[in-house]
Design an enzyme around this catalytic site. Structure first.
Site, short mmCIF file in Angstrom:
data_model
loop_
_atom_site.label_atom_id
_atom_site.label_comp_id
_atom_site.label_asym_id
_atom_site.label_seq_id
_atom_site.Cartn_x
_atom_site.Cartn_y
_atom_site.Cartn_z
N GLY A 38 46.53 68.38 80.61
CA GLY A 38 45.45 68.36 79.69
C GLY A 38 45.57 69.68 78.74
O GLY A 38 46.01 71.07 79.16
N THR A 41 53.52 77.13 64.85
CA THR A 41 54.52 77.59 66.12
C THR A 41 55.56 76.46 65.52
O THR A 41 55.49 75.15 64.92
CB THR A 41 54.09 76.90 67.17
OG1 THR A 41 53.49 75.74 67.31
CG2 THR A 41 52.89 77.81 67.55
N ASP A 100 50.49 75.02 74.24
CA ASP A 100 49.67 75.43 75.08
C ASP A 100 49.62 77.08 75.39
O ASP A 100 48.72 77.88 75.54
CB ASP A 100 49.39 74.36 76.02
CG ASP A 100 49.16 73.10 75.46
OD1 ASP A 100 48.35 72.95 74.49
OD2 ASP A 100 49.25 72.06 76.35
P1 ADP Z 1 54.41 72.36 70.81
O1 ADP Z 1 54.73 72.69 72.30
O2 ADP Z 1 53.02 72.31 70.39
O3 ADP Z 1 55.24 71.37 70.12
P2 ADP Z 1 56.22 74.24 69.49
O4 ADP Z 1 57.44 73.59 70.06
O5 ADP Z 1 56.07 74.73 68.24
O6 ADP Z 1 54.66 73.81 69.96
O7 ADP Z 1 56.42 75.74 70.64
C1 ADP Z 1 55.62 76.70 70.64
C2 ADP Z 1 56.21 78.00 71.03
O8 ADP Z 1 56.85 77.74 72.15
C3 ADP Z 1 56.87 78.44 70.12
O9 ADP Z 1 56.45 79.09 69.14
C4 ADP Z 1 58.06 79.45 70.71
O10 ADP Z 1 57.62 80.63 71.07
C5 ADP Z 1 58.22 78.60 72.03
N1 ADP Z 1 59.37 77.88 72.03
C6 ADP Z 1 59.19 76.35 72.00
N2 ADP Z 1 60.58 75.78 71.80
C7 ADP Z 1 61.46 76.89 72.24
C8 ADP Z 1 62.60 76.99 72.44
N3 ADP Z 1 63.44 75.96 72.48
N4 ADP Z 1 63.27 78.29 72.52
C9 ADP Z 1 62.58 79.35 72.55
N5 ADP Z 1 61.14 79.28 72.45
C10 ADP Z 1 60.57 78.00 72.28
#
Ligand code: ADP
Length: 299
Positions: A37, A213, A247
Site C-alpha cells: 500500500g 522522480t 514511496d
Molecule cells: P516510482 O517508484 O514511483 O516509479 P521512481 O522510479 O522515479 O519512482 O524512483 C523514485 C526514486 O528512487 C528516484 O528519484 C531515485 O532516487 C530512486 N531510484 C529509482 N530507481 C533507481 C535506480 N535504478 N538507481 C538509483 N536510484 C533509483
C-alpha cells in the site's frame, strides 16, 4: 513528526514463468505475502528514518489486517490512527511477476481503504503533523479533507494518477509525481521526455512546488519563485528491485522537511534514501535508516 494518511494493502507476489494473457491460466511457482500500500510504504520508510511517524488509515478485521499493523509497528510507526472496518477485507494487491524480465500485472482490491472517511482524518496526528503525506489510494474526498485539516506542510503523491481538483492543489505544498504520473496529470502524450520538457510540464500544473522522480536519473525540483529547476542525481548504487522506490522517496522527503532541511537538501536526502531502497527486494526489503542515508549523501 510526520503523518501519513493513506492505504494499507497486503501484496500477494506470484512468481510466474510467463505473464498470462486474457482468458489464460498459467501455473505460478510461488506466492509470497508482503506488506504494501502506498500509504503504509511511505510511513514505513519515514518511520525507519526518524521518530514520531503516525499512520491514519483502515484495514479489515482479518489476519491480513493484523499483519499490516504488525509490519508498520516494526518500522517504528504509531498505528493508533489505523481503524478496523468490520465485514470488509484489508486492501490487497495481487501481482504476478515474470521471472527473468521482472514485468508484472497488478490487480488492486481497495477493501477497507475505500472506507476511510473525512471524519477519520480530522484527528490530532493530522492537525499537529509538521508534514502530512498523502497519495490517491483512498477516496478523494478523504484526501481533500486531510489536506484541509493539516496543520503543517502537505506533500501529495498523485498515484494512481487521476485528475486533481484545483481546490486540492491549492492546499498542497509539494507534489511528487514520477515521470509517468506527471505526463498523465498534464494530459501530455506518453513518451520519453528531456528534463527541459519535464520542467515545462511541471510548470503547467497549477499550484505547488513539483518534485518529479526520474528513477535512476534522480529527481527534478521545479519551484514557483523563478529559481531555476534543479536535477538531483542519485548516488551510485546497484539497483536490484525498484518496487516502492517512489514511496521511500516521499517518506524520506517528509522526514527531511520535518527536521527543517530546506527543499534542495530534503530532495538530496530523499534521492539517496530511495536509491538505497532499490538495493534489496520488494517495497520494504531494503529501507535504510538515517545513518545509512547520511553516510551516502552527496556533498
Ligand atoms: P516510482 O517508484 O514511483 O516509479 P521512481 O522510479 O522515479 O519512482 O524512483 C523514485 C526514486 O528512487 C528516484 O528519484 C531515485 O532516487 C530512486 N531510484 C529509482 N530507481 C533507481 C535506480 N535504478 N538507481 C538509483 N536510484 C533509483
Amino acid at each position: 513528526p510526520g503523518t501519513v494518511v493513506g492505504s494499507l494493502n497486503e501484496d500477494v507476489l506470484v512468481a510466474v514463468g510467463r505473464l498470462p494473457g486474457g482468458g489464460e491460466t498459467v501455473i505460478g511457482r510461488s506466492a509470497t505475502l508482503a506488506p504494501g500500500g502506498k500509504g503504509a510504504n511511505q510511513a514505513a520508510a519515514a518511520g525507519l528514518l526518524g521518530p514520531g511517524v503516525h499512520m491514519v488509515g483502515r484495514v479489515g478485521e482479518d489476519p491480513a489486517g493484523d499483519r499490516q499493523l504488525a509490519a508498520l509497528a516494526s518500522s517504528r510507526v504509531d498505528v493508533s490512527g489505523v481503524h478496523r472496518t468490520p465485514g470488509v477485507p484489508t486492501g490487497s494487491a495481487t501481482i504476478p511477476v515474470e521471472e527473468g524480465t521482472g514485468e508484472n500485472l497488478i490487480v488492486v482490491v481497495p477493501g477497507a481503504n475505500a472506507e476511510l472517511t473525512p471524519d477519520d482524518v480530522d484527528v490530532d496526528p493530522v492537525h499537529r503533523a509538521d508534514v502530512l503525506l498523502l497519495q490517491l489510494e483512498v477516496p478523494m474526498d478523504t484526501v481533500y479533507a486531510a489536506a484541509a485539516a493539516a496543520g503543517g506542510r502537505v506533500v501529495l503523491t498523485p498515484a494512481p494518477p487521476q485528475p486533481l481538483p484545483e481546490e486540492l492543489l491549492a492546499l498542497v505544498d509539494v507534489l511528487v509525481p514520477n515521470e509517468h504520473e506527471l505526463v498523465q496529470l498534464t494530459g501530455a502524450t506518453a513518451g520519453a521526455r528531456t528534463p527541459v520538457e519535464l520542467v515545462a510540464l511541471a510548470r503547467s500544473i497549477f499550484g505547488p512546488v513539483v518534485v518529479v522522480t526520474l528513477g535512476a536519473r534522480g529527481a527534478l525540483v521545479v519551484r514557483r519563485d523563478g529559481s531555476p529547476a534543479l536535477l538531483q542525481p542519485p548516488p551510485p548504487v546497484t539497483a536490484v528491485d525498484t518496487t516502492g522506490a517512489g514511496d521511500c522517496f516521499c517518506g524520506a522527503l517528509a522526514q527531511a522537511l520535518a527536521t527543517d532541511r530546506d527543499l534542495p537538501a530534503a530532495v538530496r536526502f530523499a534521492v539517496t534514501a530511495a536509491a538505497l531502497s532499490t538495493t534489496g527486494p520488494g517495497a520494504r526489503g531494503a529501507l535504510p535508516d538515517a545513518e545509512a542515508v547520511e553516510a551516502l549523501l552527496p556533498r
